[in-house]
Design an enzyme around this catalytic site. Structure first.
Site: not given
Ligand code: ZN
Length: 271
Positions: A2-3
């Site tokens: 997840p960014e």
């Protein structure tokens, strides 16, 4: 992984379900995340109200009556909001049970995620206090970027992905931002002009905003294996488009490797 855009999308997705709600219980089935969840945490949280849902870098910050929860999704974590009685699946490690009958459930196969609780100023927490500016901070402007590129021989792409200088610019977003700013990823950072720094700051913000906006409309299935929000893919200019025509000049997009990460660029549009 997840960014920043996925974490912001998650924040926006959970916010309406948690803010103003009271915590009934924290049910921990697997305390061994990246750091062990303290045994007494459920007792500390029970009865507290969630005041706000914020974010700093990739940490979700749930401000409670007496303190703040810092939640990180690690490499593979995801959050869902669902009725507390919903069957648990593998890697569902904890539930934050709310007085609405819903629970915020963390699933994290690789267990690099984390949950911390602090009663002090969350920004002064050891995990947060040394973080570089956010891309959307007023602090992260062209002058800042230009100044930190001076005398640095490192490639500009690697510099903007360095979380000690600015947080949240992952590989996809670095590639796309450099394309939009018309800068070659392998250029030495110190060769940037102030005008290019200005273009790059704007491009980084545009790319992240777009990803957040697109991710926000598709919360349920927004994360692909590489963290690229599914619907954002259709709007990519260079990322994983090797050999395909540049959307601007039709020149085939090229690929390279930098710091063990894939780099994509248009040899004509980017200088
Ligand atoms: Zn081009």
């Amino acid at each position: 992984m997840p960014e920043l855009p996925e974490v912001e999308t998650t924040r926006r997705g959970v916010e309406p379900y948690v803010v103003g709600r009271r915590i009934v219980a924290l049910e921990v089935r697997e305390p061994r995340l990246r750091w062990r969840i303290p045994d007494d945490l459920p007792e500390q949280l029970a009865g507290q109200e969630v005041r706000s849902a914020g974010r700093r870098a990739k940490y979700l910050l749930l401000e409670l009556t007496d303190g703040t929860l810092l939640l990180h999704l690690g490499m593979s974590g995801s959050l869902r909001v669902l009725p507390v009685a919903s069957p648990r699946v593998a890697h569902d490690h904890l539930d934050l049970v709310l007085d609405s009958g819903l629970a915020l459930r963390l699933n994290d196969p690789r267990r690099f995620g984390s949950l911390h609780y602090t009663t002090g100023d969350p920004q002064a927490h050891p995990l947060l206090k040394k973080l570089a500016p956010e891309p959307f901070d007023a602090r992260f402007d062209a002058e800042y970027l230009w100044r930190i590129t001076r005398r640095r021989r490192i490639a500009i792409k690697q510099l903007i992905m360095n979380s000690h200088l600015v947080v949240g610019v992952g590989n996809i977003y670095a590639n796309e931002a450099l394309y939009r700013a018309r800068i070659r990823p392998r250029r030495q950072a110190r060769s940037l002009t102030l005008q290019e720094a200005r273009r790059l700051v704007r491009a980084i913000r545009t790319v992240l905003e777009l990803a957040i906006r697109v991710g926000g409309t598709t919360l349920r299935d927004y994360v692909g294996a590489d963290g690229a929000p599914g619907y954002f893919r259709q709007r990519l200019y260079v990322y994983e488009r090797t050999g395909k025509p540049c959307r601007n000049c039709r020149t085939p997009i090229r690929a390279a490797t930098q710091g063990q990460r894939s780099t994509y660029y248009c040899p004509r549009c980017q200088r």
